[in-house]
Design an enzyme around this catalytic site. Structure first.
Site, PDB file in Angstrom:
ATOM      1  N   GLY A  75     -15.522 -41.566   6.362  1.00 52.83           N
ATOM      2  CA  GLY A  75     -16.263 -41.708   7.909  1.00 52.83           C
ATOM      3  C   GLY A  75     -17.748 -41.992   7.714  1.00 52.83           C
ATOM      4  N   ASN A 157     -18.024 -33.881  17.248  1.00 49.63           N
ATOM      5  CA  ASN A 157     -17.499 -33.208  16.277  1.00 49.63           C
ATOM      6  C   ASN A 157     -17.591 -31.395  16.320  1.00 49.63           C
ATOM      7  OD1 ASN A 157     -20.258 -34.171  15.714  1.00 49.63           O
ATOM      8  ND2 ASN A 157     -20.102 -32.852  14.198  1.00 49.63           N
ATOM      9  N   GLN A 187     -13.646 -37.676  14.732  1.00 43.99           N
ATOM     10  CA  GLN A 187     -12.873 -36.275  15.316  1.00 43.99           C
ATOM     11  C   GLN A 187     -11.887 -36.809  16.328  1.00 43.99           C
ATOM     12  OE1 GLN A 187     -13.345 -33.277  14.363  1.00 43.99           O
ATOM     13  NE2 GLN A 187     -14.858 -33.633  12.952  1.00 43.99           N
ATOM     14  N   CYS A 332     -25.531 -28.446   6.388  1.00 47.84           N
ATOM     15  CA  CYS A 332     -26.121 -29.268   5.356  1.00 47.84           C
ATOM     16  C   CYS A 332     -25.658 -29.134   3.886  1.00 47.84           C
ATOM     17  CB  CYS A 332     -27.828 -29.000   5.549  1.00 47.84           C
ATOM     18  SG  CYS A 332     -28.331 -27.852   4.378  1.00 47.84           S
TER      19      CYS A 332
END
Lengths: 392, 349
Positions: A75, A157, A187, A332
């Site tokens: 994605g 998301n 999503q 992250c």
């Protein structure tokens, strides 16, 4: 060692298990039918046949033509290719330099926009409402005749809100002759009919692993004559838009997972919505708990709650210890939970954002998962609320 | 029966890796955590992604859960901002001490408690022991060359009750050998040296980017102007290098006056002081009796100096047995009784 507690996986928005149908479909393409589809012999042809059959299947399920489907390595790559590729192509044609993105886009879109900003494009960020819906009036005011790309995700998301894409398209078409509309549907595809909700969108990103397919595979639908400058160049695979030897097994896995998703979507949505409603009702017994994101606009699988006086970082540790897998913010690369830019865009202050967690259900969720969360979470909250600092 | 739960702060270095391993070996239920402290551009310090990966990998090798806690906002507030303020007001901060005080043994210790952990462990080289009255005490590490009790001297008895420093009982070479025996990937990793948030450009570049430097004069001890400088932030009391003054004999910074941005340089005798004014005193248990003899350590790897404690519980003066070089304001002062930490203070201006 004590036996591990049963795992309740409520992080389907992060990733899903591979569906048995997808796994079975992929297996022949690792050893038996291993060919490089770009070749000219029988082994290559068998792989090429599978790749193109996967392309047709994905196209049908997304409401596109086979020639409009570009397979990518996920994605993020699809988002990068759409936003950067379309903007650069438009500038090469002298059509303009304006890029509009919604404030709560995934970082795959926001980082691509940042990159374009450093290349001299004008980046404009469209605000979102407190309920997590793109502000259409504000968007209309930000799109002008120099706008070349507008990117608004189909489903957020973090908070799971479905966006009014048809309205976005209408607004953009009325104001800019050249702008292409991109949507990150990563999503969305597990929950809503992308073919309908993104019918008039020019560029659509999807990812396999959010709907029971393998990680590392995605696709970008590129409609008709939308021009893109590729990110990866070489042998000219995927109509020159994505060079590199095709990931045949990945494409087959995406196609099989998407087909299984579409075939069972209405049952899955009904089943998960029931679980979701019971989960939310149970959680609402926690004093002060609030829900993030407009509940009328949510996909079935998303529960996003804030709990006053709680630090999500600590709550997730206690949940993990009890076998409940959940998430907060966006992860992250270090694994730290960063304060959510999505919640900030919706107007939550830092403390409320850091007190919020996401419990995301999916096709693999069961009533036992909900029972486990309702068994564990209120106790964990009580423990954290009862804790008194000892350091001073 | 459930075993005591210990939260281990894992920096990604060998010491905290072995601290976690020792606790696992001792039968504790161990949770590993790495702190994200600095969101800035530095990739050299304890919170870089590669260090987090090292900590995570060691935790996986030890089969313990590992988490990352983001304390970067608190780190800015309690460590980085005061660091910048201190240099621009002419004093010399000790950011590792402030991180220990506010983050590791403040917020993280509170978090350990909230998570139901019985104690928090770190990879510091220091010993937590019990005295004859059963109270927790902090002592110098077995490996005196690696002793870090100085940077922990602000800890109090109630905090020490809930802390463990497993590697303080080992020499550094034993720590590395232990890590190597377990096959931990951090076994041969070099010790960290610098302040974690200072980039490769060094302290001056870091400060230059945050506070406007104000040029000023350099005086000798008679008040004569002997040179000029670009900003006081690059000077520390006792500094010899980088003065930009060609003098016959070696000169040292003996005073920094922030309001006038004046730096005064002098000879070694000009630095000597009979005593030291301190503030912000903390004590492991009770303060020393007024006039009691204490051993004073004024920097991380410095010698101890005998002195008399004439301060009250909040602050006051330490009188040295022999005159000592002036201590830069802002430095942590650790008080010892033999190997045992008595308390801490901060050098006053």
């Amino acid at each position: 060692m004590e036996p591990a507690p049963p795992t309740a996986y409520l992080d389907h928005a992060a990733t899903t298990p591979v569906r048995p149908e997808a796994l079975a479909a992929m297996l022949p393409f690792f050893a038996e039918t291993f060919g490089n589809p770009s070749g000219g012999h029988a082994v290559a042809r068998a792989a090429k046949t599978a790749l193109e059959s996967a392309r047709e299947s994905v196209a049908a399920d997304l409401g596109a033509e086979p020639g409009e489907v570009v397979f990518t390595a996920g994605g993020t790559e699809a988002d990068n290719l759409a936003v950067e590729g379309a903007a650069r192509a438009a500038r090469e044609r002298g059509q303009g330099d304006g890029v509009v993105v919604a404030a709560f886009e995934h970082k795959a879109v926001l980082a691509a926009a940042d990159r374009l900003g450093r290349e001299g494009f004008r980046i404009v960020v469209a605000p979102v409402t407190a309920g997590g819906i793109v502000d259409l009036d504000a968007l209309a005011a930000l799109v002008d005749e120099h706008t070349v790309v507008v990117s608004v995700m189909l489903v957020n998301n973090e908070v799971g809100t479905i966006q009014p894409l048809a309205d976005v398209v209408r607004i953009v078409r009325a104001r800019s002759p050249h702008a292409v509309v991109h949507t990150d549907a990563v999503q969305a595809a597990a929950w809503v009919d992308v073919a309908v909700l993104a019918a008039d969108v020019d560029l659509i990103s999807v990812s396999a692993h959010k709907l029971g397919g393998p990680k590392g595979t995605g696709a970008l639908v590129v409609r008709g004559d939308v021009g893109l400058v590729p990110l990866i160049e070489g042998g000219g695979q995927e109509r020159g838009l994505r060079s590199g030897t095709s990931n045949v097994a990945g494409a087959v896995g995406l196609a099989a997972a998407l087909r299984a998703t579409v075939a069972t979507r209405s049952e899955t949505v009904a089943h998960v919505a029931e679980l979701r409603d019971r989960l939310v009702a149970g959680l609402e017994t926690i004093p002060g708990l609030w829900c993030n994101g407009d509940s009328d606009a949510k996909i079935a699988g998303n529960v996003h709650v804030g709990i006053p006086g709680i630090e999500a970082e600590a709550l997730l540790v206690l949940l993990d210890r009890e076998g409940v897998c959940a998430a907060a913010g966006s992860s992250c690369s270090s694994g730290a939970t960063e304060p959510s830019h999505v919640l900030a865009a919706m107007g939550l202050d830092r403390a409320d954002a850091l007190a919020s967690i996401r419990l995301s259900l999916g096709f693999a969720s069961s009533p036992a998962d909900v029972d486990r969360v309702l068994d564990v979470l209120p106790t964990a909250v009580a423990q954290l609320r009862g804790a008194v600092g000892v350091s001073r | 029966m459930t075993s005591p739960r210990v939260l281990v702060a894992m920096s990604g270095g060998v010491d905290s890796s072995v601290a976690a391993a020792l606790l696992v070996d001792a039968g504790h239920e161990v949770l590993g955590v790495t702190l994200k402290l600095w969101g800035g551009e530095s990739d050299s310090g304890c919170c870089s992604v590669s260090d987090v990966e090292d900590a995570r990998r060691v935790a996986a090798q030890l089969d313990i859960p590992h988490y990352v806690f983001d304390y970067s906002v608190a780190f800015d507030e309690h460590v980085v901002d005061p660091y910048v303020d201190a240099y621009s007001s002419g004093s010399t901060p000790n950011p590792c001490v402030e991180c220990n005080r506010h983050i590791k043994f403040g917020l993280l210790l509170d978090r350990a408690d909230a998570l139901g952990c019985d104690s928090l462990a770190t990879g510091h080289h220091a010993r937590r022991v019990r005295d004859e009255r059963g109270r927790a005490q902090l002592q110098r590490a077995v490996d005196s060359a690696k002793d870090q009790s100085y940077v922990l001297a602000m800890l109090t008895g109630p905090q020490l009750e809930r802390l463990q420093f497993p590697v303080g009982e080992l020499t550094k070479s034993d720590v590395r050998a232990y890590a190597a025996r377990l096959g931990l990937r951090t076994a041969t990793k070099p010790d960290s040296q610098d302040v974690c948030f200072i980039t490769r450009g060094g302290r001056e570049q870091f400060l230059d980017a945050r506070v406007p430097a104000r040029a000023g004069e350099i005086h000798d001890t008679s008040g004569r102007v002997v040179g000029s400088h670009d900003g006081i932030a690059r000077f520390t009391i006792g500094q010899r290098r980088g003065l930009g003054i060609a003098a016959g004999e070696r000169r040292f910074v003996v005073d920094i006056d922030a309001p006038s941005a004046t730096v005064t340089i002098g000879r070694p005798p000009d630095l000597l002081r009979d005593g030291l004014l301190v503030t912000s005193c903390t004590f492991v248990h009770d303060p020393p009796a007024r006039g009691a003899e204490v051993l004073v350590q004024v920097r991380a790897h410095g010698q101890v100096t005998p002195g008399r404690y004439t301060a009250g519980s909040a602050g006051g003066e330490i009188v040295f047995t022999e005159p000592q070089p002036r201590v830069a304001p802002g430095q942590l002062i650790a008080f010892y009784d033999g190997p045992t930490v008595v308390g801490s203070a901060v050098a006053a201006a």
